[in-house]
Design an enzyme around this catalytic site. Sequence first.
Site, short mmCIF file in Angstrom:
data_model
loop_
_atom_site.label_atom_id
_atom_site.label_comp_id
_atom_site.label_asym_id
_atom_site.label_seq_id
_atom_site.Cartn_x
_atom_site.Cartn_y
_atom_site.Cartn_z
N HIS A 143 0.84 -1.21 0.00
CA HIS A 143 0.00 0.00 0.00
C HIS A 143 0.87 1.25 0.00
O HIS A 143 2.06 1.20 0.28
CB HIS A 143 -0.92 0.03 1.23
CG HIS A 143 -2.11 -0.89 1.11
ND1 HIS A 143 -2.07 -2.20 1.51
CD2 HIS A 143 -3.37 -0.69 0.63
CE1 HIS A 143 -3.24 -2.77 1.28
NE2 HIS A 143 -4.06 -1.87 0.74
N LYS A 147 -0.65 5.10 4.52
CA LYS A 147 -1.53 4.17 5.25
C LYS A 147 -1.10 4.05 6.71
O LYS A 147 0.08 3.88 7.01
CB LYS A 147 -1.53 2.80 4.56
CG LYS A 147 -2.54 1.84 5.15
CD LYS A 147 -2.84 0.68 4.22
CE LYS A 147 -3.78 -0.34 4.84
NZ LYS A 147 -5.08 0.23 5.25
N1 LIG Z 1 -12.92 -1.07 3.04
C1 LIG Z 1 -12.29 -0.60 1.96
O1 LIG Z 1 -12.56 -1.01 0.80
C2 LIG Z 1 -11.24 0.46 2.12
C3 LIG Z 1 -10.92 0.88 3.37
N2 LIG Z 1 -10.05 1.92 3.52
C4 LIG Z 1 -9.82 2.36 4.88
O2 LIG Z 1 -10.57 3.56 5.06
C5 LIG Z 1 -9.89 4.42 5.96
C6 LIG Z 1 -9.69 5.79 5.31
O3 LIG Z 1 -8.87 5.65 4.18
P1 LIG Z 1 -8.41 6.94 3.34
O4 LIG Z 1 -9.59 7.67 2.80
O5 LIG Z 1 -7.37 6.46 2.40
O6 LIG Z 1 -7.72 7.80 4.50
P2 LIG Z 1 -7.51 9.39 4.61
O7 LIG Z 1 -6.55 9.59 5.72
O8 LIG Z 1 -7.21 9.94 3.27
O9 LIG Z 1 -8.97 9.91 5.04
C7 LIG Z 1 -9.49 9.80 6.34
C8 LIG Z 1 -10.21 11.08 6.65
O10 LIG Z 1 -10.87 10.94 7.91
C9 LIG Z 1 -10.67 12.14 8.60
N3 LIG Z 1 -10.89 12.03 10.04
C10 LIG Z 1 -9.97 11.98 11.06
N4 LIG Z 1 -10.60 11.95 12.24
C11 LIG Z 1 -11.92 11.97 11.97
C12 LIG Z 1 -13.09 11.97 12.79
N5 LIG Z 1 -13.01 11.94 14.13
N6 LIG Z 1 -14.31 11.99 12.18
C13 LIG Z 1 -14.40 12.04 10.84
N7 LIG Z 1 -13.33 12.06 10.01
C14 LIG Z 1 -12.11 12.03 10.58
C15 LIG Z 1 -9.25 12.54 8.26
O11 LIG Z 1 -8.98 13.90 8.57
P3 LIG Z 1 -7.45 14.33 8.93
O12 LIG Z 1 -6.64 13.98 7.71
O13 LIG Z 1 -7.54 15.80 9.20
O14 LIG Z 1 -7.07 13.50 10.13
C16 LIG Z 1 -9.26 12.28 6.76
O15 LIG Z 1 -9.76 13.38 6.02
C17 LIG Z 1 -8.59 3.70 6.34
O16 LIG Z 1 -8.80 2.99 7.55
C18 LIG Z 1 -8.39 2.72 5.20
O17 LIG Z 1 -7.64 1.60 5.55
C19 LIG Z 1 -9.47 2.55 2.46
C20 LIG Z 1 -9.75 2.15 1.19
C21 LIG Z 1 -10.65 1.04 0.91
O1 LIG Z 2 -5.75 2.21 3.33
C1 LIG Z 2 -5.99 1.87 2.16
O2 LIG Z 2 -5.67 2.57 1.19
C2 LIG Z 2 -6.71 0.60 1.95
N1 LIG Z 2 -7.14 -0.03 2.99
C3 LIG Z 2 -7.91 -1.23 3.00
C4 LIG Z 2 -7.22 -2.29 3.82
O3 LIG Z 2 -6.60 -1.98 4.85
O4 LIG Z 2 -7.32 -3.47 3.46
C5 LIG Z 2 -8.36 -1.67 1.64
C6 LIG Z 2 -7.53 -1.26 0.48
O5 LIG Z 2 -6.55 -2.23 0.23
C7 LIG Z 2 -6.96 0.13 0.57
#
Ligand SMILES: NC(=O)C1=CN([C@@H]2O[C@H](COP(=O)(O)OP(=O)(O)OC[C@H]3O[C@@H](n4cnc5c(N)ncnc54)[C@H](OP(=O)(O)O)[C@@H]3O)[C@@H](O)[C@H]2O)C=CC1
Ligand SMILES: O=C(O)C1=N[C@H](C(=O)O)C[C@H](O)C1
Length: 252
Positions: A143, A147
């Site tokens: 990744h 992350k």
């Molecule tokens: N299930 C799936 O298919 C996937 C899961 N994921 C997971 O999703 C999560 C987010 O991924 P990603 O978008 O890449 O991460 P990012 O860090 O880009 O986005 C997360 C966002 O959440 C915000 N945040 C922080 N604290 C809070 C809060 N208390 N309430 C609401 N929002 C908050 C962050 O703000 P700030 O930056 O200011 O802290 C940021 O804007 C990760 O855990 C990732 O592993 C990701 C991709 C696919």
């Molecule tokens: O953080 C990410 O970007 C992603 N998180 C998920 C995970 O932890 O499996 C899914 C995806 O691979 C992207």
Amino acid sequence: MVKFLMHGCNGKMGRMITEIVKGEESAAIAAGVDAYTEVPNEYPVFDAIEKCDVDVDVVIDFSTAKAVDGLLDYCVAKKLPLVLCTTGLSEEQLKKVEEASKEVAILKSANMSLGINLLLKLLKDAAKVLAPAGYDIEIVERHHNQKLDAPSGTALALADSINDELDNEYHYVYDRSQVRQKREKKEIGISAVRGGTIVGNHEVIFAGTDEVIEFTHTAYSRSVFAKGAVEAGKFLAGKAAGMYDMGDVVGL
Ligand SMILES: NC(=O)C1=CN([C@@H]2O[C@H](COP(=O)(O)OP(=O)(O)OC[C@H]3O[C@@H](n4cnc5c(N)ncnc54)[C@H](OP(=O)(O)O)[C@@H]3O)[C@@H](O)[C@H]2O)C=CC1
Ligand SMILES: O=C(O)C1=N[C@H](C(=O)O)C[C@H](O)C1
């Protein structure tokens, strides 16, 4: 029209979902929540979920593990279905998710792509044949360098899917540098690579004597997760309390 609350609306996934929902006729984002609120959004954004008073049908969450406790409390209090996509939850948080699912519908999935959800099934067949034949099982995930959690939620879900099929007799080894002995038979090695902008790559390796079988999934864009999350959100609206997964959405 299904109205979403986008939790983590200004993160990488939140922004991708915001774009994808624009092309939807049957869904819209009615409000967002994010710690980062310094950018303009087309919908009202709150800096804490407790402040959100907009009427919505479903919450879609891609935020951070430390935000998940408050999110669960909010969904239970407001009786809102939740598509929970954030990874890296603690054991305690996973128990809290189970408890909350007695009150509201929760679809928890570490990976919303069709490919990974199919792979979760395919691996059961492979494990059933290859593990008794003595093949070693290793998972490598790659990744981007932003992350927070390691290993990925998907790597753990892939390991769990295999292990379920093997009567949960296998244990997971994450860091071989601390293991000063040969690999044991009933272990699944899980290794994490972090670098650049890699969206998501998972390899499941079955290594036997003179033969190796590998299953690889590569996400080339976050749109595969975002499209799955939007479908999951539409699916979950109005559903009864309980735990759901992506298999329920895509019919696997
Ligand atoms: N299930 C799936 O298919 C996937 C899961 N994921 C997971 O999703 C999560 C987010 O991924 P990603 O978008 O890449 O991460 P990012 O860090 O880009 O986005 C997360 C966002 O959440 C915000 N945040 C922080 N604290 C809070 C809060 N208390 N309430 C609401 N929002 C908050 C962050 O703000 P700030 O930056 O200011 O802290 C940021 O804007 C990760 O855990 C990732 O592993 C990701 C991709 C696919
Ligand atoms: O953080 C990410 O970007 C992603 N998180 C998920 C995970 O932890 O499996 C899914 C995806 O691979 C992207």
